[in-house]
Design a protein around this motif. Structure first.
Motif, short mmCIF file in Angstrom:
data_model
loop_
_atom_site.label_atom_id
_atom_site.label_comp_id
_atom_site.label_asym_id
_atom_site.label_seq_id
_atom_site.Cartn_x
_atom_site.Cartn_y
_atom_site.Cartn_z
N SER A 135 0.82 -1.21 0.00
CA SER A 135 0.00 0.00 0.00
C SER A 135 0.86 1.26 0.00
N ASP A 162 -11.90 7.26 1.77
CA ASP A 162 -12.53 6.08 2.32
C ASP A 162 -12.15 5.99 3.78
N GLN A 217 -12.29 3.30 5.51
CA GLN A 217 -11.87 1.95 5.87
C GLN A 217 -10.38 1.90 6.12
N HIS A 275 -6.72 0.51 5.52
CA HIS A 275 -6.04 0.02 4.30
C HIS A 275 -5.06 -1.06 4.70
N PRO A 323 -10.99 8.27 -3.91
CA PRO A 323 -9.81 8.24 -3.08
C PRO A 323 -10.08 8.39 -1.60
N THR A 333 -8.22 8.76 5.03
CA THR A 333 -9.08 9.26 3.96
C THR A 333 -8.67 8.86 2.55
N LYS A 359 -7.66 6.48 -0.44
CA LYS A 359 -7.80 5.08 -0.86
C LYS A 359 -6.85 4.77 -2.01
N GLU A 360 -6.30 3.56 -2.00
CA GLU A 360 -5.36 3.12 -3.03
C GLU A 360 -6.09 2.87 -4.35
#
Length: 444
Positions: free
Chosen positions: A79, A440, A442, A444, A438, A190, A192-193
């Motif tokens: 990541s 999120d 959640q 990572h 981008p 915040t 996202k990959e």
């Protein structure tokens, strides 16, 4: 794909690069704050200009360059978001540690630590942005991200000078360093990959991190791509003087015009902010538009900008009044900053998606080894060496002779422009971009 979906993906990509820009701003705040604090540090620790050059450039460059490639190898497999977040945390803590030192060597090693952290911030960000934007928008996106250089440098000068003037230089390091920790949390929570190579016509294996090539395989590929080395050399020579100016210009204004730390912060901070922002945005915008017809424009635009910057900066060095010097330096800074977006976009174009973080780290290795490791120290060395002949004007002549770095950069970029038009570029002309979100919450 619906028009609204494409627009949503575009807005999300822009929001993503905005978060990376914020991180890059703090990168350069921590990196450049030492320039405006150089004079009180020199007095407090009893240093000379060569030691300031070592501490300001070489200490940072040593670990920045040696750790960037291994970290980039990891970023091509794991990541990139997590790596960037950890890197922000490290460079922020080491910046704060600079405020606790009691000797030159303690400060030298603390600055080395700042380099360790920042080594994981830039190359993964380049690769991430290349997966957020298609080819025809990458120079502008890279230019937007590169605004972290002038904005972060200016804020480092402004806040460093203000805090040092109202408290002391140690407090400036501690406050600015700790302020970066919330940014690390923001990136982690915040951003996202995006999918790797989502806009490219690279093989399917490029989208699989497990299929990423080794450092030696990427290096072998780059050895067969002379345009990469010319772009890197041109950027490195440009950075040698640009970083040298960033570090030594506060001292130049203080020594030449007798300005105090508050006035120095205002003068040079606005040079970096106004000239840097306008130059980077203009370079990215022009690069994107010209590159549609001629890929060599990714190198031609920087060559023209730097060629015009040489006489402008030379005139600024010997201006009679500080305001005239400020105007000329601001215009020179604008011209000399046009290379950021086009060059970084050009680097991303000539390697496939699964090589971008490593290729970017090799590029940054060359750029920072020469730029920060050589430029800042050489200007300090020449200033000390010429003091007997030029006395208080030694730093002016040191910077004047340093303009030779820009001359070398122009030559390298002109050679790269001819080669870039013949290089294979990795892009997808037919596939429709899929929207990326981008942001999120959640993990990572």
């Amino acid at each position: 794909m619906t028009e609204s979906a494409v627009a949503s993906g575009s807005r999300s990509a822009t929001a993503g690069v905005a978060v990376l820009l914020l991180a890059y701003v703090f990168n350069f705040v921590d990196r450049q704050i030492i320039s405006v604090l150089a004079m009180p540090i020199k007095t407090d620790l009893g240093l000379d200009d060569q030691q300031l050059g070592l501490m300001g450039g070489v200490a940072f460059a040593i670990f920045y360059t040696t750790t960037a490639i291994p970290i980039a190898w990891l970023a091509d497999r794991k990541s990139r978001v997590n790596i960037i977040a950890v890197s922000i945390t490290l460079w922020s803590l080491f910046t704060a540690a600079c405020g606790t030192v009691q000797s030159f060597w303690q400060l030298f090693f603390a600055r080395m630590g700042v380099g360790v952290g920042e080594a994981g911030g830039v190359a993964p960000s380049y690769a991430l942005i290349a997966d957020l934007f298609p080819r025809e928008r990458r120079a502008s996106a890279m230019a937007l991200f590169s605004l972290g250089v002038p904005v972060g440098s200016a804020l480092g000068v402004f806040f460093g000078g203000w805090i040092a003037g109202n408290l002391d230089w140690r407090a400036a390091f501690v406050i600015v360093g700790l302020a970066g920790l919330p940014v690390a949390l923001l990136v982690k929570c915040t951003l996202k990959e995006p999918s790797r190579g989502r806009f490219d016509d690279s093989p399917a294996t490029a989208l699989d991190p497990a299929a990423s090539p080794s450092v030696s395989e990427v290096t072998l590929r780059l050895r067969k791509t002379p345009a990469f080395w010319l772009l890197s050399l041109g950027a490195a020579c440009a950075s040698a003087l640009s970083y040298g100016l960033m570090f030594w210009m506060p001292s130049f204004f203080a020594r030449t015009y007798g300005l105090g730390i508050g006035s120095v912060s205002l003068y040079y901070g606005t040079v970096l902010l106004i000239g840097g922002v306008l130059g980077i945005l203009a370079g990215g915008w022009i690069g994107d538009r010209l590159a549609k017809a001629h890929t060599g424009s990714f190198a031609l635009v920087p060559a023209i900008g730097l060629a015009l910057a040489i006489p402008t900066i030379a005139a600024a060095l010997f201006a009679k009044a500080p305001m005239l010097s400020w105007l000329l330096f601001t215009f020179g800074q604008m011209l000399a900053s046009a290379w950021f977006g086009p060059v970084t976009a050009g680097i991303q174009q000539i390697v496939p998606a699964n090589m971008r973080a490593i290729a970017s780290s090799v590029y940054l290795f060359i750029l920072n080894l020469i730029g920060m490791g050589v430029g800042i120290y050489v200007l300090g060395f020449m200033s000390d060496w010429m003091t007997q002949e030029y006395e208080t004007a030694a730093l002016q002549f040191s910077i004047l002779y340093g303009l030779a770095f820009y001359v070398l950069s122009v030559v390298a970029f002109l050679m790269a422009a001819r080669l870039l038009s013949r290089e294979k570029t990795y892009r997808c002309a037919k596939a429709e971009p899929q929207p990326v979100v981008p942001f999120d919450s959640q993990t990572h």
